[in-house]
Design an enzyme around this catalytic site. Structure first.
Site, PDB file in Angstrom:
ATOM      1  N   TRP A   1      -7.876 -16.873  -1.908  1.00  0.00           N
ATOM      2  CA  TRP A   1      -7.155 -16.702  -0.632  1.00  0.00           C
ATOM      3  C   TRP A   1      -7.896 -15.699   0.264  1.00  0.00           C
ATOM      4  O   TRP A   1      -7.917 -15.838   1.480  1.00  0.00           O
ATOM      5  CB  TRP A   1      -5.743 -16.192  -0.919  1.00  0.00           C
ATOM      6  CG  TRP A   1      -4.968 -15.878   0.326  1.00  0.00           C
ATOM      7  CD1 TRP A   1      -4.236 -16.750   1.072  1.00  0.00           C
ATOM      8  CD2 TRP A   1      -4.866 -14.613   0.986  1.00  0.00           C
ATOM      9  NE1 TRP A   1      -3.686 -16.110   2.155  1.00  0.00           N
ATOM     10  CE2 TRP A   1      -4.053 -14.803   2.132  1.00  0.00           C
ATOM     11  CE3 TRP A   1      -5.369 -13.338   0.733  1.00  0.00           C
ATOM     12  CZ2 TRP A   1      -3.738 -13.761   3.011  1.00  0.00           C
ATOM     13  CZ3 TRP A   1      -5.063 -12.309   1.602  1.00  0.00           C
ATOM     14  CH2 TRP A   1      -4.258 -12.522   2.717  1.00  0.00           C
ATOM     15  N   HIS A   2      -8.525 -14.696  -0.372  1.00  0.00           N
ATOM     16  CA  HIS A   2      -9.214 -13.675   0.408  1.00  0.00           C
ATOM     17  C   HIS A   2     -10.489 -14.200   1.055  1.00  0.00           C
ATOM     18  O   HIS A   2     -10.979 -13.612   2.011  1.00  0.00           O
ATOM     19  CB  HIS A   2      -9.535 -12.456  -0.460  1.00  0.00           C
ATOM     20  CG  HIS A   2      -8.323 -11.618  -0.755  1.00  0.00           C
ATOM     21  ND1 HIS A   2      -7.578 -11.763  -1.886  1.00  0.00           N
ATOM     22  CD2 HIS A   2      -7.712 -10.635  -0.039  1.00  0.00           C
ATOM     23  CE1 HIS A   2      -6.568 -10.905  -1.866  1.00  0.00           C
ATOM     24  NE2 HIS A   2      -6.617 -10.216  -0.764  1.00  0.00           N
ATOM     25  N   GLY A   3     -11.057 -15.258   0.521  1.00  0.00           N
ATOM     26  CA  GLY A   3     -12.253 -15.806   1.162  1.00  0.00           C
ATOM     27  C   GLY A   3     -13.090 -16.611   0.192  1.00  0.00           C
ATOM     28  O   GLY A   3     -12.840 -16.630  -1.015  1.00  0.00           O
TER      29      GLY A   3
END
Lengths: 325, 520
Positions: free
Chosen positions: B343-345
């Protein structure tokens, strides 16, 4: 428009509504007071000498020059402050020489108000030397002014209300940000003042306006170098107007362009039409004579100051009216 | 637009507040429309064309909601509409966030030498995408109801949470938007909200940005970092990330409160955690709640059902067997934290960051389940309880700090080099970076000491404001009793303190910096 103050919901606890109103009023008062405070503090006599920006003691010296009655007055940007020694000049010429220093930023903000101030409180000098770096020859019309803060400091303290408003109109964001820039500058100066043993203002007075706040800077690297120039033209209108404005029967004016580093592209500078001011082409000095400035090598290392001062003395001797010799 | 900018503080926010007050005199819908409009303007300020993406996302999801809830009559299964909407949402998110990094990864594996430039990631895309997916899932399951369009637009785009959270849940927000008694500026909410905003602004511009310079120096260091500099760099980054995210969360919740809207809590002194499980209940709380509700729980439910179909047990006793632990705890945890990392990247560093935390949490669970004869807390002396507490906090912090090496690094090799530096594999080295002198390093050390004293020694902002219920609910840790002097009151003394803090923040805002969570 009124804010809701009745019918507090259960989130707000047992506080009376008027206490929130009082809280908001206090909260609304504190930041504006802190914002306006610098405008009061700066006008306290002696404030800038001790707590002002790094250049403030030298700039303040220029405004405190009442009764000096010098024979030669030097006016210019930070190169005039750092590169030449009025004490050496006084003893070589046998005349009283003082420097009314500025910086590129303050020069653009305050213009010549310190020289006007000097003229009001002293007898006319025999000679005024306008000592500028290449970039300051059009100091009144610079679009992007570097280091504007110290000029604003002087304008707030010594400028008229109308002059401050003029600046506000031409540089609104700098005008509004000034009180916010005041605090970090003051804190840094306070720390430096506490760490230093010698008051800064005394150094300026002893040097008759000579002051080097960049004394710890390293030298420009020796060897082949390139000046950060791209073949642009350098407007010189302010220097020309300055010469015309202050030339009177009693006072001659010499515009002197400070030396530049003898880099491989120094021809871009020496080819400029200085005769239009009129002024002599700037002297070339070895690059290692200069401090390693972030923008442009314009300030001399301490060891190079006597030589540069001797060159200026030579130019002054030619420009001095016969009555002063 | 940044919360920590003069444009926002002296332009956008006053206009939003005044318009809110004026619109409140007309109708609830006028207020909702005004706030929706201002939120769109807030988003447009950054990059106007991307407003179309936000509006398209809202329109698509609102249409999906109408189809799922049969407000638009149709004969297709609501589950199909839901999956279609999820695929579309994730497709758009995937294109902007993961597509080009994946292409580059494939090119590097194939050694093709080609490189694709990333598209500019629309701000807050993860936040508004996940918020809407959750709404559709709950709508399909009958937990949510179809909302009117203006309330829905405001729910998705309300500017305090639009860019970096907290991730809102419709059941928290929609009832608030429907209340008719709100929609007037209230002195109490303005006072509480603005004070909280000021505290957050102070954290961001006076603390986080101070530590950012050292963290930047450490991560820009040419070559392997020696131990002392690696410790300095990672500790400063830990502080920067903490104050940055905490400050942003305070500002977001404070802003919402100024409009008499309460947000869920997102941050609760995570570095005071005594375990990693504890940490994730305090750090980015709304993300944790989201992935627990929409990833972990469904997965665990699915695994449990499969086990039951196979005749296996799913009880606590079953979890205490190695096979049961692996299937019922370890696998769902690792998968969920893998998703959280992703989700963060895009990139291995985020995957490793997530998996590292998955391993931490699994070990934490194992410790709780398999530890034999744990000493009863009541039987231990106060000193030993205190020592255990301090040790637990330090070990948890250390584990988090190591994971943050991956979170911040440009790539995995830099993170590994950083951790090797921490362990002393690159020598002890000097304490100051080449670009700074010893006095600057000493000042930095003092700032770090102040930073950790605040983190570990002071109550957090929601505790300070706890008398006035600043958020929808407080965490269990925030309900501890505090000395009355520390509690915020609408008194002149607090007003002067807050006024000075606000002014100090204004001084520091001259060079505004973005929030670290904007990139997600």
């Amino acid at each position: 428009m009124t804010l809701e103050s009745d019918g507090l919901n259960s989130q707000t606890g047992p506080e009376s509504p008027w206490r929130f109103g009082r809280y908001l009023r206090w909260l609304a008062i504190v930041p504006p007071m802190l914002y306006l405070l610098p405008l009061v503090l700066i006008r306290i006599p002696g404030y800038e000498s001790h707590f002002g920006s790094p250049f403030a003691p030298a700039l303040e010296y220029a405004f405190d020059a009442a009764g000096q009655n010098a024979d030669i007055v030097i006016f210019g940007d930070s190169a005039a402050m750092i590169n030449i020694d009025p004490v050496q000049m006084s003893s070589a010429l046998g005349l009283k020489v003082i420097n009314l220093p500025n910086t590129a930023g303050s020069l653009s903000v305050t213009g010549d108000i310190m020289l006007q101030n000097y003229s009001r409180h002293n007898k006319p000098p025999h000679l005024i030397v306008g000592y500028f770096t290449l970039h300051s020859l059009d100091y009144l019309h610079r679009k992007a002014i570097p280091m504007v803060y110290e000029g604003q400091e002087m304008l707030v303290d010594h400028g008229a209300f109308a002059q401050n408003m003029d600046f506000a109109r031409s540089h609104p964001s700098d005008f509004l940000l000034f009180p916010l820039r005041f605090y970090p500058t003051t804190v840094v100066t306070l720390v430096r003042t506490l760490a230093s043993h010698k008051p800064r203002s005394q150094t300026v007075i002893a040097g008759q306006g000579h002051f080097d706040p960049m004394s710890t800077h390293a030298a420009f690297p020796s060897g082949p170098c390139q000046l950060p120039l791209s073949g642009e033209d350098f407007p010189m209108d302010s220097a020309r107007e300055f010469r015309q404005k202050y030339t009177t029967p009693q006072t001659a004016v010499l515009v002197y362009v400070s030396p530049i580093a003898a880099c491989t592209n120094a021809g871009l500078v020496t080819s400029q039409p200085f005769a239009a001011i009129p002024a002599a082409t700037p002297r070339l000095l070895p690059p290692s004579s200069f401090k390693s400035d972030a923008l442009f090598p314009a300030h001399l290392m301490p060891a190079a100051v006597p030589g540069a001062t001797a060159q200026l003395i030579e130019a002054i001797q030619k420009a001095l009216p016969a009555t002063a010799k | 637009m940044l919360f920590n900018s003069y444009t926002f503080l002296f332009g956008f926010l006053p206009i939003a507040l005044v318009g809110y007050q004026i619109a409140g005199h007309f109708h609830r819908k006028a207020v909702v429309a005004w706030l929706g409009l201002m939120s769109i303007a807030f988003y447009a300020y950054w990059r106007p064309p991307y407003v179309l993406l936000l509006l398209a996302s809202i329109a698509l999801n609102y249409l999906s909601a109408a189809l799922i809830s049969r407000h638009i009559p149709n004969k297709i299964s609501s589950r199909i509409w839901l999956w279609l909407a999820i695929v579309l949402n994730l497709g758009v998110l995937g294109y902007f966030k993961y597509f080009f990094p994946l292409l580059n990864f494939a090119a590097s594996v194939g050694n093709s030498g080609r490189h694709w430039s990333n598209v500019v990631l629309p701000l807050g895309i993860s936040f508004f995408t996940f918020t809407q997916i959750a709404y559709l899932v709950d709508l399909q399951q009958g937990i949510a109801v179809q909302e009117d369009l203006s309330s829905y637009i405001l729910f998705v785009s309300f500017f305090p949470h639009l860019i970096a959270g907290p991730i809102l849940h419709h059941k928290d927000m929609m009832p608030q938007f429907r209340q008719d008694c709100l929609y007037r500026l209230r002195k109490d909410d303005l006072a509480v909200g603005f004070s909280w905003f000021i505290m957050g602004l102070g954290k961001k511009v006076l603390l986080a940005d101070t530590f950012a310079s050292t963290a930047t120096l450490a991560y820009a260091f040419p070559g392997p970092l020696p131990a002392l500099l690696a410790w300095r760099g990672l500790l400063c980054y830990a502080l920067q990330l903490y104050f940055d995210f905490s400050g942003y969360s305070d500002m977001a919740l404070g802003l919402a409160r100024m409009f008499s809207i309460d947000f869920p809590l997102n941050f609760a002194s995570p570095y005071k955690s005594t375990s990693i499980i504890d940490f994730w209940q305090r750090w980015h709380i709304t993300l944790t709640n989201y992935i627990m509700a929409y990833v972990y729980s469904p997965l665990q439910f699915w695994i449990s059902r499969r086990r039951q179909e196979q005749g296996k047990k799913v009880s606590r006793k079953a979890q205490a067997t190695p096979e049961g632990f692996l299937n019922l705890i370890a696998l769902p945890t690792l998968f969920t934290l893998f998703v959280a990392g992703l989700w963060h990247g895009a990139g291995w560093k985020f995957i490793i960051y997530g998996l590292l935390h998955g391993v931490y949490i699994t070990v934490n669970h194992a410790w709780r389940i398999f530890r034999r004869n744990p000493a009863e807390p009541a039987l231990r002396t106060p000193a030993s309880r205190r020592a255990t507490h301090v040790l637990s906090v330090l070990v948890t912090f250390l584990a988090v700090m190591v994971s943050q090496a991956f979170f911040r690094a440009a790539d995995c090799s830099q993170a590994v080099s950083m951790i090797a530096g921490l362990c002393g594999f690159h020598g002890r080295g000097a304490f100051h970076f080449p670009a700074e002198g010893t006095p600057m390093a000493a000042v930095d050390l003092l700032e770090m000491a102040i930073g950790f004293a605040i983190v570990w020694g002071l109550p957090n902002t929601q505790q300070i404001l706890s008398r006035f219920h600043p958020s929808l609910h407080l965490s269990q840790w925030d309900e501890a009793a505090l000395p009355p002097r520390i509690l915020w009151l609408p008194s002149p003394v607090w007003a002067i303190v807050m006024g000075c803090l606000f002014f100090a923040a204004l001084v520091a805002v001259q060079n505004p910096s973005t929030f670290l969570y904007f990139q997600f």
